[in-house]
Design a protein around this motif. Structure first.
Motif, short mmCIF file in Angstrom:
data_model
loop_
_atom_site.label_atom_id
_atom_site.label_comp_id
_atom_site.label_asym_id
_atom_site.label_seq_id
_atom_site.Cartn_x
_atom_site.Cartn_y
_atom_site.Cartn_z
N LEU A 297 -3.37 15.15 0.72
CA LEU A 297 -2.55 13.99 0.13
C LEU A 297 -1.44 14.09 0.72
O LEU A 297 -0.72 13.07 1.35
N THR B 72 -0.98 13.65 4.52
CA THR B 72 -1.16 12.19 4.92
C THR B 72 0.11 11.40 4.50
O THR B 72 0.60 10.68 5.12
N TYR B 73 0.65 11.54 2.89
CA TYR B 73 1.77 10.82 2.62
C TYR B 73 3.06 11.37 2.58
O TYR B 73 4.10 11.01 1.98
N LYS B 74 3.26 12.73 2.84
CA LYS B 74 4.40 13.65 3.24
C LYS B 74 4.89 13.95 1.93
O LYS B 74 6.05 15.01 1.76
N ASN C 142 6.19 9.23 -1.96
CA ASN C 142 5.51 8.24 -1.13
C ASN C 142 4.27 7.97 -1.41
O ASN C 142 3.53 6.83 -1.34
N LEU C 143 3.55 9.20 -1.83
CA LEU C 143 2.08 8.91 -2.18
C LEU C 143 1.94 7.95 -3.53
O LEU C 143 0.81 7.01 -3.36
N THR D 87 4.03 5.57 -4.18
CA THR D 87 4.34 4.17 -3.69
C THR D 87 3.15 3.52 -3.22
O THR D 87 3.10 2.17 -3.10
N ASN D 88 2.28 4.37 -2.32
CA ASN D 88 1.17 3.59 -1.61
C ASN D 88 -0.06 3.96 -2.34
O ASN D 88 -1.17 4.43 -1.81
N GLU E 157 -3.73 2.62 -1.42
CA GLU E 157 -4.48 3.52 -0.36
C GLU E 157 -5.44 4.43 -0.70
O GLU E 157 -6.31 4.92 0.17
N VAL E 158 -5.19 5.11 -1.77
CA VAL E 158 -5.87 6.29 -2.39
C VAL E 158 -7.31 5.77 -2.62
O VAL E 158 -7.54 4.95 -3.43
#
Length: 874
Positions: free
Chosen positions: A203, A206-208, A212-213, A215-216, A219-220
């Motif tokens: 994870l 991908t999302y840093k 940010n994970l 926030t997105n 998409e998961v």
């Protein structure tokens, strides 16, 4: 660029403590964590060569993390007291090494290291962090390198920013987010339920970041994963906060303070290492050299070192030594290839704060030198204190000098006082008992050490008396030095023709066994390769996998033992391994140690084992495996010195069980021995509840396993494995055994209590065996201590008895001026080279000496055999 090394002290101490076996010094202080830490530190000094070193420690006070999260580190096991007691010691070591220490209430060592690392980097230093905690990887950068210890402290990996990205696919900063997601069970950081290490890394790659994970989140993929992230989003952020190392702890410092070197105190460090008994580390401490003057060196301890360069000077010296004066001797011996070429390099004579050095290479050219030396050394009225008198006897015998008048041996006395060390360098003993350090004198320190032997003799002699070991030392161990030297000088004759014949036989047997293994496997392969053998056993033959290693299947002896009844190939492989080992060690190996006189001269070690048993080396003649006939046949190599001699083997019968009966005072076992009933048959009769005459061979074999197992504190689990019976059956055997021999049960329980209270146990003759493991917090270590407590008095007493017998046999043969000689001891067996015209007399002497050496509650018995070689005599 200058380098600074930062030490995560709590982490490394913890790693070292669990990586190394329990170690204690003679005062019973635990030292394994300190030893492991310092050893690794010295290695890093060599590899990294840091300009500055700083150590950070945790404090007991709660940190800000505990304040914000009450369950932080909850459930973590309390630090064992054996580890806790070592923290003041490591701090003392650091002080002597000139290493700065930082510890602040409210912050962990991690935070101090983070602050020191970033501060040092900003000020132009290359930073190295030594830790066992992966949390520190978040601190890695181009100029901050994190050294992670692996396999305890024996291996390490070094990470900078690029290595982090290569290995983990995330930056050091992103590693914090990984920790926030996966949590940390050791610190009780919760993370997000259902997210393990693999998912967390994926994870963040991908999302840093967690933010940010979240926030997105749409998409998961994965319904459950998405739900957990939504439900525990605040916990994820909070876990990240807990996992973040603080890099701005309010430490009042500037770069000059960090870079200022604290003065190391080599003298204090050396004394501390002597106290801790870190022998291997002492030589790594620098020491100041002293100036050598012509002929004489004046040491700070007022010990003069004087060279003797002629026979006349030696004569003048010896003429001035009064007969009643004790002289102190040490012999420095050089071994040149073979035993018969052994030569003395130097002899040191010490008296009146003077050490006289005799350079043999120079002095032996003077024909009067050895005459003068021999006259003095063979004069019993000149009493001598030695260090390692056995080697002195052996080396001097090459010059036909029979050393007499030895009244004390420093090394042997030190061994009796503390048998746990295994090595007793003179300089170490001087530091330990006198608080002096001869090595501070530089190159001449080892020579000057001889000048301290007067004081050492007085202290060690007094200590032996206080611990009631006078008889053990003066009646057994001291005279035994002469016996062992005699055995080394005589050696054991070898029949080269038999050796060569056996070599051919072994080669043929190995080839035959190899072919049988190949036939069973259906193909040829390298039997000695664990990888190839593993494939045959566990893939081709489909045997159950017992244990795996990083490189594949384990095929060690323990694994093969568990597979023994699964396929006939297992017994063949075990046999093959034994054959190849015997061939390399005792066929090829013995060829390389046959001396010019046709004999093998083994070295006998008196101060190595903790039990009091002797050991032999170069070669080890006490450890020839005799499970297989091929192993027993190796004894055919060893023959008498002359054609009119035979080999006599005299072996104590069931000595350890007789000692057990005596120590435990068990009436049932005592009566069995007194009535001359076979003890294993008697035990079988008791355990299986059948009359003596109905005991079968199988019953007796199992009873024998119980008898000897009890001596070694065997458990029902181990006995069940040995006898291939259920654990329940094994427990029944042991319970019945203790019911029939209640005195033994009472003894075993009692000796554990004694060991727990005193920290040691004693043999019949008061030999001590320290058992620090008995009070360990670790259950496995404590159980080991209990087994040692049960066995040490028995095995140690048996060792004492055979040593007393050796001294008695040697003296009787010598005093009766017999040609027959004692040449070997193997555990409970004595080997004598006997001239045929003395056979009956020698048999009587040996039997009476061995059986009458010590009065026990049960009779001592010997089995005696003779033969044209050792094999036939056994």
């Amino acid at each position: 660029m200058e380098k600074i090394l930062l030490l995560d002290s709590n982490s490394i101490m913890n790693r070292a403590f669990y990586a190394l076996p329990p170690l204690t010094n003679s005062e019973g202080i635990h030292t394994n964590a300190v030893y492991g830490f310092v050893n690794m530190l010295f290695k890093l000094y060599e590899e990294i060569k840091p300009d500055y070193v700083v150590a950070a420690f945790d404090r007991k006070a709660p940190t800000f993390r505990h304040t914000e999260y009450a369950d932080y580190k909850a459930g973590r096991k309390k630090m064992p007291p054996e580890l806790a007691e070592q923290f003041p010691i490591i701090k003392e070591v650091f002080e002597a090494m000139g290493i700065k220490k930082f510890e602040i209430d409210g912050y962990e060592a991690d935070d101090l290291i983070g602050t020191l690392a970033t501060f040092s980097e900003r000020n132009g230093l290359e930073v190295y962090i030594l830790t066992g905690d992966r949390d520190a990887l978040q601190l890695a950068s181009d100029n901050i390198k994190v050294i992670i210890t692996k396999k305890g402290v024996s291996e390490k990996e070094i990470y900078d920013r690029n290595r982090m990205i290569e290995d983990y696919g995330v930056t050091p900063q992103e590693f914090i987010d990984v920790k926030g997601l996966m949590g940390d069970s050791s610190d009780n950081i919760p993370g997000v339920p259902g997210i393990g290490e693999k998912t967390a890394f994926k994870l963040i790659q991908t999302y840093k970041s967690i933010e940010n994970l979240l926030t997105n989140i749409d998409e998961v993929s994965g319904k459950k994963l998405k739900e957990n992230l939504m439900n525990y989003r605040e916990q994820a952020i909070f876990s990240k906060k807990l996992a973040t190392i603080i890099t701005e702890v309010p430490i009042d410092m500037d770069i000059d303070d960090i870079k200022s070197k604290e003065t190391s105190n080599h003298e204090a460090l050396r004394k501390l290492f002597f106290k801790l008994q870190f022998k291997s580390l002492i030589d790594k401490i620098p020491h100041e050299k002293i100036q050598e003057a012509e002929g004489t060196i004046e040491a700070s301890s007022n010990i003069e070192i004087i060279s003797i360069s002629s026979a006349k000077e030696l004569q003048n010296l010896l003429e001035n030594i009064k007969e009643d004066e004790i002289s102190y001797w040490n012999f420095d011996i050089i071994h040149k290839d073979f035993y018969t070429k052994t030569a003395i390099k130097e002899i040191y004579i010490a008296a009146d704060d003077k050490v006289y050095t005799l350079d043999i290479d120079i002095l032996e050219k003077d024909e009067n030198f050895f005459k003068n030396l021999k006259r003095f050394l063979e004069n019993e009225t000149f009493k001598k204190v030695c260090y390692d008198s056995k080697n002195a006897y052996t080396a001097l015998s090459k010059y036909e000098i029979d050393l007499k008048g030895v009244i004390f041996d420093i090394m042997v006395a030190a061994y009796l006082i503390d048998a746990s060390k295994g090595d007793y360098p003179l300089v170490t003993l001087i530091n330990e008992y006198l608080g002096e350090d001869p090595m501070s004198l530089g190159a001449q320190g080892a020579v000057a050490a001889n000048g301290y032997m007067t004081k050492l003799y007085e202290i060690l002699n007094k200590k032996l008396h206080e611990e009631d070991m006078d008889e053990l030392f003066y009646n057994m161990e001291l005279p035994l030095t002469k016996v062992l030297s005699s055995m080394e000088v005589l050696g054991f004759k070898v029949d080269r023709e038999v050796l060569n014949t056996l070599g051919i036989k072994f080669k043929e047997e190995i080839e035959t066994t190899q072919k049988e293994i190949f036939d069973m496997a259906g193909e040829e392969f390298n039997i000695s390769s664990p990888k190839q053998l593993g494939k045959i056993l566990f893939e081709k033959l489909d045997l159950p996998v017992i244990k795996k290693t990083k490189t594949g299947y384990s095929t060690n002896a323990e694994v093969l033992e568990q597979l023994q009844d699964k396929h006939p190939i297992i017994d063949k492989i075990t046999y093959y391994r034994q054959l190849t080992k015997l061939n390399s060690t005792y066929i090829e190996g013995l060829r390389n140690v046959i001396d010019e006189d046709g004999c093998i001269h083994s070295s006998f070690n008196q101060t190595v084992t903790t039990t009091g048993r002797l050991s032999s080396t170069e070669p080890n003649l006490q450890n020839i495996p005799i499970k297989y006939e091929m192993g027993r046949e190796i004894r055919k190599i060893f023959i008498p010195f002359t054609t009119d001699s035979v080999i006599l083997s005299a072996d104590y019968s069931q000595i350890e069980l007789r000692v057990l009966a005596h120590i435990a005072k068990d009436d049932n076992m005592i009566s069995a021995f007194k009535e001359n009933i076979d003890i294993h048959t008697k035990t079988a009769s008791e355990v299986f509840r059948v009359p003596l005459e109905e005991v079968t061979k199988l019953m007796r074999g199992r009873a024998k396993a119980v008898n000897f197992g009890i001596v070694y504190g065997i458990s029902d689990f181990s006995l069940s494995k040995d006898l291939k019976i259920t654990k329940k059956e094994a427990k029944e055997y042991i319970d019945i055994y203790f019911d029939r021999y209640p005195g033994i049960k009472e003894y075993l329980n009692g000796i554990i209590s004694v060991a727990r209270e005193n920290g040691y146990v004693k043999t019949i003759l008061n030999r001590r065996r320290a058992i620090p493991e008995i009070n360990a917090s670790n259950k496995v270590v404590r159980s080991l201590g209990e087994r040692l407590a049960m066995n040490a008095p028995i095995q140690g007493s048996a060792a004492d008895i055979i040593k007393l017998a050796m001294v008695k046999v040697y003296n009787e043969l010598r005093d009766n001026k017999l040609k027959s000689k004692l040449i070997l001891q193997v555990h409970d067996e004595l080997i004598v080279n006997v001239h045929l015209d003395e056979l009956e007399r020698v048999q009587r002497i040996v039997k009476e000496a061995m059986e009458g050496v010590l009065e026990l509650l049960v009779p001592l018995e010997t089995d005696m055999h003779t033969g044209k070689d050792w094999y036939e005599a056994k």
